[in-house]
Write an enzyme that holds these catalytic residues in place. Structure first.
Site, PDB file in Angstrom:
ATOM      1  N   ARG A  40      40.789  36.366  16.936  1.00 14.29           N
ATOM      2  CA  ARG A  40      42.192  36.016  17.121  1.00 14.29           C
ATOM      3  C   ARG A  40      43.009  36.698  16.025  1.00 14.29           C
ATOM      4  O   ARG A  40      42.492  36.984  14.932  1.00 14.29           O
ATOM      5  CB  ARG A  40      42.387  34.508  16.978  1.00 14.29           C
ATOM      6  CG  ARG A  40      41.828  33.692  18.104  1.00 14.29           C
ATOM      7  CD  ARG A  40      42.026  32.193  17.824  1.00 14.29           C
ATOM      8  NE  ARG A  40      41.474  31.415  18.899  1.00 14.29           N
ATOM      9  CZ  ARG A  40      40.190  31.035  18.967  1.00 14.29           C
ATOM     10  NH1 ARG A  40      39.347  31.366  18.003  1.00 14.29           N
ATOM     11  NH2 ARG A  40      39.763  30.328  19.984  1.00 14.29           N
ATOM     12  N   LYS A  63      40.676  28.464  14.078  1.00 15.44           N
ATOM     13  CA  LYS A  63      41.014  27.479  15.094  1.00 15.44           C
ATOM     14  C   LYS A  63      39.894  26.466  15.342  1.00 15.44           C
ATOM     15  O   LYS A  63      40.132  25.267  15.390  1.00 15.44           O
ATOM     16  CB  LYS A  63      41.383  28.172  16.406  1.00 15.44           C
ATOM     17  CG  LYS A  63      41.799  27.211  17.492  1.00 15.44           C
ATOM     18  CD  LYS A  63      42.263  27.914  18.739  1.00 15.44           C
ATOM     19  CE  LYS A  63      42.695  26.914  19.788  1.00 15.44           C
ATOM     20  NZ  LYS A  63      43.175  27.575  20.991  1.00 15.44           N
ATOM     21  N   HIS A 134      47.376  37.748  21.737  1.00 12.26           N
ATOM     22  CA  HIS A 134      46.046  37.540  22.327  1.00 12.26           C
ATOM     23  C   HIS A 134      45.566  38.742  23.134  1.00 12.26           C
ATOM     24  O   HIS A 134      44.415  38.788  23.560  1.00 12.26           O
ATOM     25  CB  HIS A 134      46.034  36.287  23.212  1.00 12.26           C
ATOM     26  CG  HIS A 134      45.698  35.042  22.462  1.00 12.26           C
ATOM     27  ND1 HIS A 134      44.419  34.636  22.226  1.00 12.26           N
ATOM     28  CD2 HIS A 134      46.499  34.129  21.866  1.00 12.26           C
ATOM     29  CE1 HIS A 134      44.426  33.523  21.533  1.00 12.26           C
ATOM     30  NE2 HIS A 134      45.678  33.195  21.291  1.00 12.26           N
ATOM     31  N   ARG A 137      42.326  40.403  21.740  1.00 13.03           N
ATOM     32  CA  ARG A 137      41.129  39.591  22.008  1.00 13.03           C
ATOM     33  C   ARG A 137      40.746  39.672  23.480  1.00 13.03           C
ATOM     34  O   ARG A 137      39.579  39.818  23.832  1.00 13.03           O
ATOM     35  CB  ARG A 137      41.443  38.156  21.585  1.00 13.03           C
ATOM     36  CG  ARG A 137      40.351  37.145  21.747  1.00 13.03           C
ATOM     37  CD  ARG A 137      40.830  35.841  21.102  1.00 13.03           C
ATOM     38  NE  ARG A 137      40.094  34.678  21.513  1.00 13.03           N
ATOM     39  CZ  ARG A 137      38.994  34.237  20.928  1.00 13.03           C
ATOM     40  NH1 ARG A 137      38.477  34.910  19.917  1.00 13.03           N
ATOM     41  NH2 ARG A 137      38.397  33.149  21.348  1.00 13.03           N
ATOM     42  N   HIS A 161      34.480  28.914  25.533  1.00 12.48           N
ATOM     43  CA  HIS A 161      34.855  28.296  26.804  1.00 12.48           C
ATOM     44  C   HIS A 161      33.682  27.510  27.366  1.00 12.48           C
ATOM     45  O   HIS A 161      32.525  27.805  27.083  1.00 12.48           O
ATOM     46  CB  HIS A 161      35.283  29.368  27.816  1.00 12.48           C
ATOM     47  CG  HIS A 161      36.515  30.112  27.413  1.00 12.48           C
ATOM     48  ND1 HIS A 161      36.832  31.362  27.894  1.00 12.48           N
ATOM     49  CD2 HIS A 161      37.535  29.780  26.566  1.00 12.48           C
ATOM     50  CE1 HIS A 161      37.966  31.768  27.372  1.00 12.48           C
ATOM     51  NE2 HIS A 161      38.416  30.827  26.560  1.00 12.48           N
ATOM     52  N   TYR A 170      40.897  34.038  31.592  1.00 10.06           N
ATOM     53  CA  TYR A 170      41.376  34.438  30.264  1.00 10.06           C
ATOM     54  C   TYR A 170      41.410  35.958  30.114  1.00 10.06           C
ATOM     55  O   TYR A 170      42.359  36.510  29.573  1.00 10.06           O
ATOM     56  CB  TYR A 170      40.478  33.827  29.177  1.00 10.06           C
ATOM     57  CG  TYR A 170      40.940  34.106  27.773  1.00 10.06           C
ATOM     58  CD1 TYR A 170      42.019  33.410  27.226  1.00 10.06           C
ATOM     59  CD2 TYR A 170      40.315  35.066  26.991  1.00 10.06           C
ATOM     60  CE1 TYR A 170      42.459  33.672  25.939  1.00 10.06           C
ATOM     61  CE2 TYR A 170      40.751  35.336  25.702  1.00 10.06           C
ATOM     62  CZ  TYR A 170      41.816  34.635  25.185  1.00 10.06           C
ATOM     63  OH  TYR A 170      42.251  34.896  23.908  1.00 10.06           O
TER      64      TYR A 170
END
Length: 186
Positions: A40, A63, A134, A137, A161, A170
């Site tokens: 990230r 995160k 993002h 990533r 995930h 994603y």
């Protein structure tokens, strides 16, 4: 929050590398490490010089506190070594050249908004829409998946995930598959 997409076209990725390299080695390396690591932006910003000296980087993600290990891609090794030559091990890899407004500290990492600004300027130059922090990533995941679809399990784990549908959405594949299916309809 706006939906951002990966960079799907390898020619644009190569063009963006050239674009950044001609303007700023710091921004070039930021972009490259982003698309080769899957980190990230918030984790890229906190990389230190000592972490970039070895072939592998171990990083605790901000995160979710997961330990992430990634390789420094061989295509950027020489540029990275040149960039960090003479820098102290504890310096931020992507340090701001300015003093922070509130804290008045120097040698702090660039801000997320700074990263967004230079990434978004390049995206506009290349006609990319739905671009954001993002995107780097997601581009890493998209490219890894297209390299070998069996990498999906690795991506699910790397992104943290719980379901493959989340990962496919994603990295922009759900929309790609829907578009392709629609085009094949009679």
């Amino acid at each position: 929050m706006k939906q951002v997409q990966p960079i799907r076209d390898e020619r644009i990725i190569e063009g963006m590398k050239y674009y950044f390299r001609e303007r700023s080695m710091r921004n070039y390396l930021f972009f490259c490490i982003g698309i080769y690591s899957g980190l990230r932006v918030s984790d890229l910003l906190t990389l230190r010089v000592k972490e970039a000296k070895s072939s592998y980087v171990n990083k605790v993600e901000k995160k979710n506190k997961n330990n992430k290990r990634f390789i420094i891609h061989p295509s950027i090794r020489a540029d990275l070594d040149s960039f960090i030559a003479g820098k102290a091990d504890d310096e931020y890899l992507f340090a701001s050249r300015q003093r922070k407004t509130i804290s008045q500290l120097k040698q702090q990492p660039i801000d997320r908004s700074t990263a967004y600004r230079f990434l978004n300027d390049a995206a506009k130059h290349f006609g990319l829409e739905e671009f954001g922090n993002h995107t780097l990533r997601k581009t890493w995941g998209y490219r890894l998946y297209h390299q070998d679809e069996r990498n999906l399990a690795l991506l699910i784990d790397a992104f943290g995930h719980s379901d493959m549908r989340v990962t496919l959405r994603y990295i922009g594949l759900t929309q790609d598959l829907l578009d392709r299916a629609t085009m094949l309809m009679r």
